[in-house]
Motif scaffolding. Structure first.
Motif, PDB file in Angstrom:
ATOM      1  N   TRP A  54       0.903  -1.293   0.080  1.00  0.00           N
ATOM      2  CA  TRP A  54      -0.030  -0.025  -0.050  1.00  0.00           C
ATOM      3  C   TRP A  54       0.779   1.367   0.156  1.00  0.00           C
ATOM      4  O   TRP A  54       0.620   2.161  -0.817  1.00  0.00           O
ATOM      5  CB  TRP A  54      -0.861   0.130   1.357  1.00  0.00           C
ATOM      6  CG  TRP A  54      -1.848   1.238   1.424  1.00  0.00           C
ATOM      7  CD1 TRP A  54      -2.847   1.502   0.583  1.00  0.00           C
ATOM      8  CD2 TRP A  54      -1.504   2.520   2.084  1.00  0.00           C
ATOM      9  NE1 TRP A  54      -3.442   2.901   0.678  1.00  0.00           N
ATOM     10  CE2 TRP A  54      -2.649   3.370   1.613  1.00  0.00           C
ATOM     11  CE3 TRP A  54      -0.567   2.785   3.107  1.00  0.00           C
ATOM     12  CZ2 TRP A  54      -2.818   4.506   2.405  1.00  0.00           C
ATOM     13  CZ3 TRP A  54      -0.777   3.926   3.652  1.00  0.00           C
ATOM     14  CH2 TRP A  54      -1.655   4.861   3.182  1.00  0.00           C
ATOM     15  N   GLU A  58      -0.514   3.726  -2.951  1.00  0.00           N
ATOM     16  CA  GLU A  58      -1.302   4.857  -2.450  1.00  0.00           C
ATOM     17  C   GLU A  58      -1.566   6.020  -2.894  1.00  0.00           C
ATOM     18  O   GLU A  58      -2.615   6.619  -3.200  1.00  0.00           O
ATOM     19  CB  GLU A  58      -1.000   5.117  -0.987  1.00  0.00           C
ATOM     20  CG  GLU A  58       0.246   6.216  -0.598  1.00  0.00           C
ATOM     21  CD  GLU A  58       0.594   6.617   0.717  1.00  0.00           C
ATOM     22  OE1 GLU A  58      -0.511   7.196   1.207  1.00  0.00           O
ATOM     23  OE2 GLU A  58       1.497   6.451   1.036  1.00  0.00           O
ATOM     24  N   GLY A  92      -5.230  -0.204   3.771  1.00  0.00           N
ATOM     25  CA  GLY A  92      -5.464   0.194   2.466  1.00  0.00           C
ATOM     26  C   GLY A  92      -5.881  -0.621   1.090  1.00  0.00           C
ATOM     27  O   GLY A  92      -5.781  -0.075  -0.041  1.00  0.00           O
TER      28      GLY A  92
END
Length: 221
Positions: A54, A58, A92
């Motif tokens: 993640w 992101e 996430g």
């Protein structure tokens, strides 16, 4: 480096990466680099890999899916599953791919139905089924349950490819002919790195359900 055009033969469908379990941080870092460099649509990982991939993804448009497998469907196993899903969402993940046996679909939907919206708020719920587990007259019931649980996608996998004996083409033909146009979910395939199966599936989608082309994703190893 992944060559999407070589893998998918220029068929124009979305491609995603299927990461096996057991990859360490260095392996996952290498995979993520390839995913970003090749503008890959999504990545599928086991739960333990979510907090590792993640931070690298992101700020990218790559979706992170997490896989879960249910051998037994009961109040206890679904409760345990919801805790794990909630955890990876906080770490996430954008969605969960939940693999169940077709015979358990009714029990699974009835157990998850009441908490579905809270658990999957702004997240994808993908139901995974082994395509060899579904008979030609079962598709109508499956789509009914997918609509009931408001699954955002159906993933079809084939755990063991026995060549012509698996009747893969016939099974893809069956699901596309039975496709419920009232179901607006995504269609995902997990076919390893079998370019022949990808090509066969892509050709049938274009022929039978061309409206699904932009909503279909192939996950490759």
């Amino acid at each position: 480096m992944i060559d999407k055009d070589n893998i998918l033969g220029g068929i124009g469908f979305n491609m995603a990466m299927w990461c096996p379990a057991g990859l360490d941080s260095a392996d996952l870092s290498h995979v993520v680099e390839q995913v970003i460099a090749t503008d890959t649509h999504a990545i599928s990982v086991v739960p333990d890999s979510v907090p590792i991939v993640w931070p690298w993804l992101e700020n990218n448009s790559v979706q992170i899916f997490t896989r879960f497998y249910m051998d037994v469907v009961s109040a206890d196993t679904v409760s345990d599953l919801t805790e794990k899903i909630n955890s990876v969402f906080k770490q996430g993940a954008d969605g969960a791919q939940i693999f169940i046996r077709f015979k358990d679909i009714d029990a699974f939907v009835s157990q998850l139905y009441m908490i579905r919206d809270d658990l999957f708020f702004n997240k994808d719920l993908i139901i995974g089924i082994d395509i060899c587990d579904i008979g030609p007259f079962d598709w109508g019931h499956l789509f009914s349950e997918l609509k009931k649980i408001r699954a955002t996608g159906l993933m079809l996998a084939m755990s063991r490819d026995t060549g012509d004996r698996s009747d893969f083409v016939g099974r893809i033909y069956a699901v596309l002919n039975a496709w419920d146009n009232e179901y607006n979910g995504k269609l995902q395939f997990a076919v390893g790195l079998n370019s022949m199966r990808i090509d066969q599936t892509a050709r049938l989608i274009r022929l039978i359900q061309p409206n699904l082309c932009t909503n279909t994703v192939f996950f490759v190893n």
